[in-house]
Motif scaffolding. Structure first.
Motif, short mmCIF file in Angstrom:
data_model
loop_
_atom_site.label_atom_id
_atom_site.label_comp_id
_atom_site.label_asym_id
_atom_site.label_seq_id
_atom_site.Cartn_x
_atom_site.Cartn_y
_atom_site.Cartn_z
N LYS A 187 -47.76 10.49 -1.61
CA LYS A 187 -47.19 9.53 -2.57
C LYS A 187 -48.31 8.68 -3.12
O LYS A 187 -49.16 8.21 -2.37
N CYS A 225 -54.52 16.74 -5.33
CA CYS A 225 -53.20 16.45 -5.91
C CYS A 225 -53.28 16.40 -7.43
O CYS A 225 -54.37 16.22 -7.99
N PHE A 281 -43.75 18.25 -3.40
CA PHE A 281 -43.71 16.81 -3.67
C PHE A 281 -43.35 16.01 -2.42
O PHE A 281 -42.94 14.87 -2.51
N GLY A 282 -43.55 16.63 -1.25
CA GLY A 282 -43.12 15.96 -0.03
C GLY A 282 -44.24 15.28 0.76
O GLY A 282 -43.97 14.43 1.60
N ASP A 283 -45.49 15.64 0.48
CA ASP A 283 -46.57 15.20 1.37
C ASP A 283 -47.32 13.96 0.95
O ASP A 283 -47.81 13.22 1.79
N LYS A 295 -44.85 6.84 -5.55
CA LYS A 295 -44.19 7.96 -6.24
C LYS A 295 -44.73 9.29 -5.73
O LYS A 295 -45.95 9.47 -5.65
N PRO A 296 -43.84 10.25 -5.39
CA PRO A 296 -44.35 11.55 -4.92
C PRO A 296 -45.18 12.23 -6.01
O PRO A 296 -44.79 12.19 -7.18
#
Ligand code: PRX
Length: 650
Positions: free
Chosen positions: A492, A464, A488-490, A496-497
C-alpha cells in the motif's frame, strides 16, 4: 552493486534520428505524465489509435483496482494493425516468415488483410464464433498463428493462445477454464528438418466432456492426423472459398482482446485478461520508443506467440505501428549456432529481440559465429524474461552488436502487457544487467512493503506500479477476487493498494533500477514462468509420492532450473531411483509439458516445515544452492531434517 557497473552511452549517430533522442526528452515526457496523467495518455491515444468513435473519458478509477481506459471509445484492433496501413503500406512486408527448413514467405499488408478477413469469415460463418466467444489457439510459429489472432480480434472473439510445448492436460485445463468453443491448431510443423505433431495433443485434450465444438486444422507438415467427423475441419481446404472482405466488429475500448494463462505462486495458472484499446496503444508506443523501429526497418523477435512477448512484440505491436516483423518457425541453434546471424544477414535485420537464455546458448555453442556474418544492419538489441548476466551481456554487446548497438534490457510481465522499465536506445546510458528507468507514463517505483515508502539506494524492495496504466491486466478470467488478491494485496502506498509485480528490485545511486528476481515461489526457467504449486501438483499425481517441494536453483544456461525434494510413501521406493525419476518426469511431461521437467530430484525422508506445517522453501533453496544454512531452524517441527537433506544434496 549496479553503481559500479560500466556505463555505455547511446550511439550518437543513432540518437540523432531516434524517437526519443536524449534524457531531456525522456524527462520531459515523464514530467508531463506526472503533471497531467490523463492529458498525457489522452493525447497519445488520440494520436496513435484510429478510433471508430472517440472516447469520452481517459481513465476511470472509480472501481479501482478495476479500471477503465478510454471509456466510450470504439475501435477494432485488427483494423488498427492492418486496415489503416493499406493506403500507405499495402505492398510493404508485414510479416517475413522463415521456416525451419529455410523456406521464406513474405506477406504484405494487403496479403495480411485478405488472410485475416478470410479466416474471420471462416470462424464466423462456419463455426458461429461471435463477439465475446473464446477461441483457443494451439499453433506452431507459422503466419497462420498471427492470422488466427487477428481474425479473432476482427470479429471480437477473445483468443487464448496456449504455447505449443504444453501438454494435452495443460491444454485441457486452459480450454475448460476459458470455456472455449473452438480450437485452432495445425497438424504440426517442422523442427530441425523433421515434422513434429500438435493435432494429437489437441485430440487428447478434447477427450471426454469438453466445451469445444469445432477444431480448425492448418495443414503445415501434411503428416497424417486423425479427423473427427463433424468436429475437425481443414483450414487449407476451406479458406480459399471465403470472402476476403470482413467488416471489423465495432469494439468498445474495454472489450477483452485476449486471455493468456500464466503461473502464479499458488494454484492453477491464471487467465490474464487484456482489453482492446489500452493494450494496443501501449504495444504500439513501446515498439516506437524502445525498439525505435523506422519505416524501412526489419524487426525480429525470437519469442513464441504462445508467450506474452510473442503477442505484444511479434504480432500486435509491430503490426499496429506498420512495421515489418519476422516470424521464425525453427530452432535458433539449427543447423548451427550461426542460424540467427545468417538470418540477420539475409533479412538485413535492424532490431533483434531475444531472451538471455538464448544469448547464453548462442554464446556457448557459437562464440565466434557472429563474426562470420554481415551484422552491420543491426541497430538495437533487446533482452527480456530474466536478468542478463555480465558475460552474456558483454558477448551480446561486443560480438553481436559490434559495440555500436544499444541493448535494451526490457523488464515487464504477462500482466503489464508491454514494457514498463527499459532503456530507450537513443537516450539512456545503459549499464549491463540493468533495466534502467520506468518508461514515460509508467509510475514504477521500488517500495518498502512494510511502509509503502520508496526504498533507499541499495536497499532491496518490491517493484510496484503506483498508478494504473493502459496496458495493465484487467482481470483474472472468471475470478475477480484472485485478481485483487494476486496483484493488489501486498503493498500500500499512502494507504492505497498499488500493483505489485512479484519482483524484487534495487536502485543504484543514479536511480537505475536493477531487477533482483521474484520474491514469491515462482521459478523463472529459460525466461518462462513456472509456478511451484503447478509442478508440485503434477509430481503429487505419482502414486508413490507422499510430499514434494520444488524450488529454483541457478542454472548456467536456463537462468533457473527446477529442483525437487520428494518424500516417497514406501520405504523401499528409493530402491530404484532412476526408474522413479523417469516415472515422475513422464508425469510432469503429461501434466504440463517438457518445459517443466525437473533438473534435479532428491528423495528425502522429510521436508523442513514449521510447526503449523508450512514448508520452508527458503531453506530448501539454500540447500539446493549449496549455501550454509544461516536462518534459525530451531522452530521447525523437526530441525534435524535440515542436516539430513543437506547431506543428501552434497
Ligand atoms: O521475474 C520477472 C521476469 O519475468 C517475469 C515475467 O514473466 P512472464 O509474465 O512470463 O513474461 C516474460 C516476458 C515479459 C517477471 O516478473 N523478467 C521479465 N523481464 C525481465 C525479468 N527479470 C529481469 N529482467 C528483465 N528484463
Amino acid at each position: 552493486m549496479s553503481d559500479k557497473k560500466p556505463v555505455f552511452k547511446p550511439n550518437k549517430e543513432f540518437a540523432k534520428n531516434a524517437n526519443i533522442k536524449n534524457m531531456c526528452e525522456y524527462h520531459d515526457l515523464q514530467d508531463k505524465a506526472m503533471e497531467d496523467y490523463e492529458g498525457f495518455w489522452g493525447d497519445f491515444a488520440k494520436e496513435k489509435i484510429d478510433w471508430i468513435e472517440p472516447f469520452d473519458k481517459v481513465l476511470d478509477e472509480s472501481k479501482a483496482p478495476f479500471v477503465k481506459w478510454f471509456d466510450g471509445g470504439k475501435l477494432n484492433v485488427s483494423s488498427q494493425c492492418i486496415d489503416r496501413h493499406l493506403d500507405t503500406r499495402k505492398n510493404k512486408a508485414a510479416i517475413i516468415f522463415e521456416g525451419d527448413r529455410g523456406d521464406v514467405q513474405t506477406i504484405t499488408y494487403l496479403d495480411l488483410y485478405k488472410h485475416v478477413n478470410r479466416f474471420a469469415n471462416l470462424l464466423k460463418e462456419d463455426f458461429n464464433v461471435k463477439k465475446g466467444d473464446r477461441v483457443v489457439i494451439y499453433m506452431p510459429m507459422i503466419p497462420e498463428a498471427a492470422y488466427a489472432m487477428l481474425a479473432c480480434a476482427r470479429i471480437g472473439a477473445i483468443h487464448s493462445i496456449v504455447f505449443g510445448g504444453f501438454s494435452s492436460e495443460a491444454l485441457r485445463d486452459r480450454i475448460e477454464d476459458a470455456e472455449a468453443k473452438v480450437v485452432i491448431t495445425a497438424d504440426g510443423a517442422f523442427r530441425k528438418e523433421k515434422p513434429y505433431m500438435l493435432k494429437p495433443v489437441v485430440d487428447a485434450a478434447l477427450t471426454g466432456k469438453t466445451p469445444v465444438k469445432k477444431v480448425v486444422v492448418v495443414q503445415r507438415n501434411h503428416e497424417d492426423v486423425e479427423w473427427v467427423a463433424g468436429r475437425d475441419y481443414s483450414y487449407n481446404e476451406m479458406i480459399e472459398q471465403k470472402s476476403s472482405i470482413c467488416e471489423p466488429e465495432v469494439m468498445d475500448a474495454e472489450d477483452p482482446l485476449f486471455l493468456l494463462y500464466t503461473s502464479g505462486s499458488t494454484g492453477k495458472p491464471k487467465g490474464v485478461q487484456h482489453n482492446s484499446a489500452g493494450y494496443i496503444l501501449w504495444a504500439q508506443m513501446t515498439m516506437e520508443w524502445v525498439f525505435d523501429v523506422k519505416e524501412n526497418d526489419t524487426y525480429w523477435c525470437t519469442a513464441d506467440v504462445g508467450w506474452i512477448t510473442g503477442h505484444t512484440y511479434i504480432v500486435y505491436g509491430p503490426l499496429a505501428m506498420g512495421a515489418t516483423t519476422v516470424m521464425f518457425e525453427g530452432v535458433i541453434t539449427f543447423p548451427d549456432a550461426g542460424r540467427p546471424w545468417s538470418m540477420v544477414e539475409n533479412h538485413r535485420i535492424n532490431q533483434f529481440y531475444t531472451a538471455p537464455t538464448a544469448i547464453r546458448v548462442l554464446h556457448k555453442m557459437g562464440e565466434n559465429e557472429p563474426a562470420k556474418y554481415d551484422m552491420s544492419s543491426l541497430k538495437v538489441l533487446g533482452t527480456v524474461g530474466e536478468p542478463i548476466d555480465p558475460p552474456a551481456w558483454k558477448w551480446y554487446y561486443e560480438e553481436v552488436g559490434q559495440s555500436k548497438c544499444a541493448i535494451v534490457d526490457t523488464y515487464w510481465q504477462t500482466e503489464t502487457g508491454g514494457h514498463v522499465v527499459s532503456p530507450l536506445p537513443g537516450a539512456t546510458p545503459i549499464k549491463p544487467g540493468c533495466a534502467t528507468f520506468p518508461l514515460p507514463g509508467i509510475m514504477a517505483e521500488i517500495l518498502d512493503p512494510a511502509t509503502g515508502e520508496k526504498v533507499e539506494v541499495g536497499e532491496k524492495g518490491y517493484m510496484c506500479i503506483t498508478k494504473p496504466w493502459p496496458a495493465q491486466i484487467r482481470g483474472v478470467w472468471g475470478d475477480e477476487e484472485r485478481y485483487v488478491k494476486s496483484y493488489f494485496g501486498d503493498v500500500k502506498k499512502d494507504g492505497k493498494p498499488v500493483y505489485f509485480t512479484g519482483d524484487g528490485a534495487v536502485y543504484d545511486e543514479e536511480g537505475y533500477i536493477t531487477i533482483t528476481g521474484r520474491t514469491d515461489d515462482v521459478i523463472n526457467v529459460s525466461g518462462h514462468r513456472m509456478g511451484t504449486a503447478e509442478v508440485e501438483a503434477a509430481i503429487k499425481k505419482h502414486d508413490n509420492v507422499a510430499e514434494v517441494a520444488v524450488v529454483g536453483k541457478p542454472h548456467p544456461i536456463k537462468g533457473e532450473g527446477i529442483f525437487a525434494y520428494i518424500v516417497l510413501k514406501s520405504d523401499d521406493g528409493i530402491a530404484d531411483e532412476v526408474e522413479e525419476v523417469k516415472a515422475i518426469n513422464s508425469i510432469i511431461k503429461k501434466e504440463i509439458g517438457n518445459i517443466a521437467l525437473c533438473d534435479e530430484m532428491v528423495f528425502t525422508p522429510g521436508l523442513p516445515k514449521t510447526r503449523s506445517g508450512k514448508i520452508m522453501r527458503r531453506i530448501l533453496r539454500a540447500i539446493a544452492k549449496g549455501e550454509e544454512i544461516t536462518q534459525d531452524i530451531s522452530t521447525l517441527e523437526d530441525p534435524s531434517i535440515v542436516e539430513k537433506i543437506a547431506a543428501m544434496v552434497k
